[in-house]
Write an enzyme that holds these catalytic residues in place. Structure first.
Site, PDB file in Angstrom:
ATOM      1  N   VAL B  17      47.115 129.278  93.603  1.00  0.00           N
ATOM      2  CA  VAL B  17      48.093 128.190  93.673  1.00  0.00           C
ATOM      3  C   VAL B  17      47.439 126.914  94.177  1.00  0.00           C
ATOM      4  O   VAL B  17      47.599 125.835  93.596  1.00  0.00           O
ATOM      5  CB  VAL B  17      49.281 128.591  94.581  1.00  0.00           C
ATOM      6  CG1 VAL B  17      50.284 127.447  94.668  1.00  0.00           C
ATOM      7  CG2 VAL B  17      49.954 129.850  94.060  1.00  0.00           C
ATOM      8  N   GLY B 135      59.069 131.840  93.030  1.00  0.00           N
ATOM      9  CA  GLY B 135      58.041 130.982  92.426  1.00  0.00           C
ATOM     10  C   GLY B 135      58.547 129.636  91.996  1.00  0.00           C
ATOM     11  O   GLY B 135      59.011 128.833  92.815  1.00  0.00           O
ATOM     12  N   ILE B 137      61.104 128.819  90.271  1.00  0.00           N
ATOM     13  CA  ILE B 137      62.550 128.633  90.103  1.00  0.00           C
ATOM     14  C   ILE B 137      63.121 127.875  91.286  1.00  0.00           C
ATOM     15  O   ILE B 137      62.972 128.309  92.424  1.00  0.00           O
ATOM     16  CB  ILE B 137      63.280 129.993  89.984  1.00  0.00           C
ATOM     17  CG1 ILE B 137      62.663 130.839  88.883  1.00  0.00           C
ATOM     18  CG2 ILE B 137      64.767 129.779  89.764  1.00  0.00           C
ATOM     19  CD1 ILE B 137      63.216 132.252  88.839  1.00  0.00           C
ATOM     20  N   GLU B 191      48.258 143.777  91.542  1.00  0.00           N
ATOM     21  CA  GLU B 191      47.014 143.676  92.291  1.00  0.00           C
ATOM     22  C   GLU B 191      46.362 145.039  92.465  1.00  0.00           C
ATOM     23  O   GLU B 191      46.998 146.081  92.266  1.00  0.00           O
ATOM     24  CB  GLU B 191      47.300 143.046  93.656  1.00  0.00           C
ATOM     25  CG  GLU B 191      47.850 141.630  93.497  1.00  0.00           C
ATOM     26  CD  GLU B 191      47.925 140.877  94.814  1.00  0.00           C
ATOM     27  OE1 GLU B 191      47.034 141.061  95.658  1.00  0.00           O
ATOM     28  OE2 GLU B 191      48.880 140.102  94.985  1.00  0.00           O
ATOM     29  N   LYS B 206      61.289 137.827 100.583  1.00  0.00           N
ATOM     30  CA  LYS B 206      62.074 136.814  99.877  1.00  0.00           C
ATOM     31  C   LYS B 206      63.564 136.991 100.157  1.00  0.00           C
ATOM     32  O   LYS B 206      64.306 136.015 100.298  1.00  0.00           O
ATOM     33  CB  LYS B 206      61.789 136.890  98.382  1.00  0.00           C
ATOM     34  CG  LYS B 206      60.350 136.460  98.055  1.00  0.00           C
ATOM     35  CD  LYS B 206      59.941 136.881  96.657  1.00  0.00           C
ATOM     36  CE  LYS B 206      58.533 136.411  96.317  1.00  0.00           C
ATOM     37  NZ  LYS B 206      58.019 137.049  95.082  1.00  0.00           N
TER      38      LYS B 206
END
Lengths: 434, 434
Positions: B17, B135, B137, B191, B206
């Site tokens: 990012v 993310g 949104i 991952e 979240k």
């Protein structure tokens, strides 16, 4: 309850939305105060007629016909009168007296937005209008704030619940426009005078607001190309379905490169949307806004586009924001219109088209039609031919084009209409969302 | 270009990012300045290893290992290091030195959010974290601002792209969890150590952030009930489909009345979602957050939940907001946690369940099973029985219950497991979104 600074809130208008706003402010005052960090006191409700019937029972002593006095003593002014005047004057009075403003007035914002924002900018006041586009769906803040670091490429919105309701029922029931409209009026989904909705004026106002935010450019309402849904027939919907599409009234705001100049197009029309696109599944009176941005990719915002209490939710969110700003101090965040991109006319827009023609069922007709399109710079992707009638057979040609500029396509369609082999141009629809 | 006040922006971290954020800041600087009303100067990028390989080619002179010096000279600090320390210390340093903060650090916010928000509140700084949930949104501003005047009843979110990708492929291909996981790891969707995703830890962080905002209550991470998807099998998905459901890992944040006390529940688990629900159509690694509010009704926010450049979009939106606040003056809007509702344990939650059992294929088994459930206060809505095997036949019972409290259901399931007629409790899944 904590001791908060008291803010006086003036409400202008007590219609379907206004009466719900007043009711929720009165019922949930303590909770809203905790969130805003300020006590929100409904100082009064300005109306034309104190004795008119309201959707909600509200204390009579709140009502007044003297909007000006109410505004001048208030910290936050909620304008829900609608229309241009006296709403415009009231908002300017509010800004001039140091109040923050909340409005749901899309007609006013689409025509006088820059004037209001400049007035607010001069004194550091804020103008909030989450309810002005797509009702309860939070779309203003996402565009203005969350996506402020991105480059929006395209917005496709179903922003008018009435027309989506009508088109959805036509699609489901195979019914004709006039029948569904009459039923929608009976059920309260459409107004007695449905012009603003079915001719796309309401959607055009919202498109101007969304495009202004998305492209940091003041988009005047008369730069928005507009077609309504009154010409959409049951057979157009039937043909669309056979080709894998559903017809939706879309507000499209698009970033374009026109001869090397970054430009934007803002347009409202009934378009063919592929069944696989998320907007195709938006049913009934719901709204949805599909946003494509360079970095964020595709986003969709979905919810109720209208309704008194739903819209009141968006208004009250703005009231809490306005109160927080009033308490926090500093100046309100102004509109960013510094990109100032040119808005191009519809002729520069490039889409795929579906053109339906009635032609004589005779040899050579297909070649003539294809030739006219090709001469006009329009390349044909698909042709479906159906034949109807027994004695004097008429063929129907459904032509899917490759991407073409609107100006080429309309010239070619005009040439088709003039041609001796074409009896009638039944419909010309643009394809969006492929 | 207009002359703007220059703001120094510090970037901490240059991973997937961070490197995209730096790249976009450098490439679109002029455009962002126009929107922010301030020139955003990337003052430096603090990393552990200046020479580590990056996703994007960035000017070498921007890199430093001295985060503290960089922070102390900056107006806006973007924290994209992840993890608790040194991220927490760096953010507190930034706030202490008068900077506004942008972070995408969900682990830190879910565990130390209140500490950071209080520190910011004391000095009037702002902490922005749109990228910390779902993310790209936009969901933080809609919850904190747009819906601040409403009462949120329930949030159901698909907030982890990896698990949605895995479950979606299991559903489409009939494949087993381990196979799809291995493939997802190979393709970069999961991952090497997938624990944080597949065990629901990421979604739980979240959920804590979303619930805190939605219910104006500081929700600690350890109050979030959590189950992962590692126990979901191909046959569970198959049975779900037959019953009209799809299995999704959901973050559910819900307002409840527990014995007359307004409370909230925050939980993450694989749930049965009816095919007709909008969340059932969220495919691949996409995210979506479905919000039900008293006035606004049902809203949905949909888009890419992860990805470097997508998340960078959300971060840069926050940077523009932070810059606007820095220029506008006044104090940042703090978090509103004054509702302070109790978070109840999972036992108090009421849903419908689907319980799958392996039982002996013998007379009277059905009656025994129904009796145990009934004794436990769980009412049966549907039972489907299938028989497998030839020599020693085993029946499979798929039981749909009426709404029941989790504590009653789990006691009844424990009793079933102990019962002589039940060979194995295959699965217990909750139904959400009916």
């Amino acid at each position: 309850m904590a001791e908060y600074r008291r803010l006086r809130v003036a409400l202008l208008g007590a219609g379907a939305v206004g009466s719900q706003v007043a009711d929720l402010l009165l019922r949930h005052g303590d909770e809203l105060a905790d969130r805003a960090g300020a006590s929100l006191e409904l100082a009064g409700i300005a109306v034309r007629d104190v004795d008119a019937p309201r959707d909600v029972d509200l204390p009579r002593e709140l009502f007044t016909t003297d909007a000006e006095s109410l505004i001048l003593g208030s910290d936050i002014v909620i304008e829900l009168m609608g229309g241009i005047e006296p709403a415009r004057t009231s908002i300017l009075q509010a800004i001039g007296s140091g109040a923050d403003v909340v409005t749901a007035n899309k007609a006013l914002l689409a025509t006088h937005g820059p004037e209001l924002f400049e007035a607010a900018d001069r004194v550091g006041a804020s103008v909030h209008y989450e309810a002005a586009a797509a009702g309860a769906i939070p779309i203003i803040r996402p565009l203005r704030d969350s996506l402020a670091g991105d480059r929006i490429v395209r917005i496709m919105g179903i922003v008018n619940g009435t027309t989506n309701y009508i088109l959805d029922r036509m699609d489901t029931e195979g019914a004709d426009f006039a029948d569904v409209l009459a039923d929608a009026q009976r059920l309260g989904y459409a107004e007695a005078d449905p012009t603003a909705d079915v001719e796309g004026y309401d959607a055009a106002q919202k498109a101007a607001i969304l495009a202004s935010l998305a492209f940091h450019t003041a988009v005047p309402l008369d730069a928005v190309y507009r077609e309504g849904i009154t010409t959409v027939t049951a057979s157009m919907i039937e043909e669309a379905r056979a080709a894998g599409f559903v017809i939706k009234l879309l507000a499209v705001c698009e970033r374009l490169d026109v001869d090397g100049t970054e430009s934007i197009s803002v347009r409202v029309y009934p378009a063919l949307v592929p069944h696989s696109h998320p907007l195709a599944s938006v049913h009934g009176a719901n709204n949805a806004v599909f946003v494509e941005a360079e970095a964020a990719g595709s986003l969709m915002f979905y919810g109720a586009g209208a309704g008194g209490v739903q819209t009141a939710s968006a208004v009250l969110g703005d009231v809490v924001s306005a109160a927080r700003r009033h308490i926090a101090g500093g100046v309100g965040v102004g509109e960013s219109t510094r990109a100032n991109l040119p808005v191009v006319p519809i002729g520069h827009v490039t889409t795929r088209y579906q053109v339906t023609l009635e032609v004589a069922d005779a040899p050579g007709v297909l070649a003539t039609v294809a030739g006219i399109l090709s001469d006009g710079g329009v390349s044909v992707a698909t042709i479906v031919q159906t034949v109807e009638g027994d004695e004097e057979p008429t063929a129907r040609l459904i032509i899917g084009t490759h991407r073409a500029a609107e100006q080429s396509l309309s010239a070619a369609v005009a040439a088709l209409a003039d041609s001796s082999v074409v009896e009638r141009v039944v419909s010309v629809l643009r394809v969006e969302g492929e």
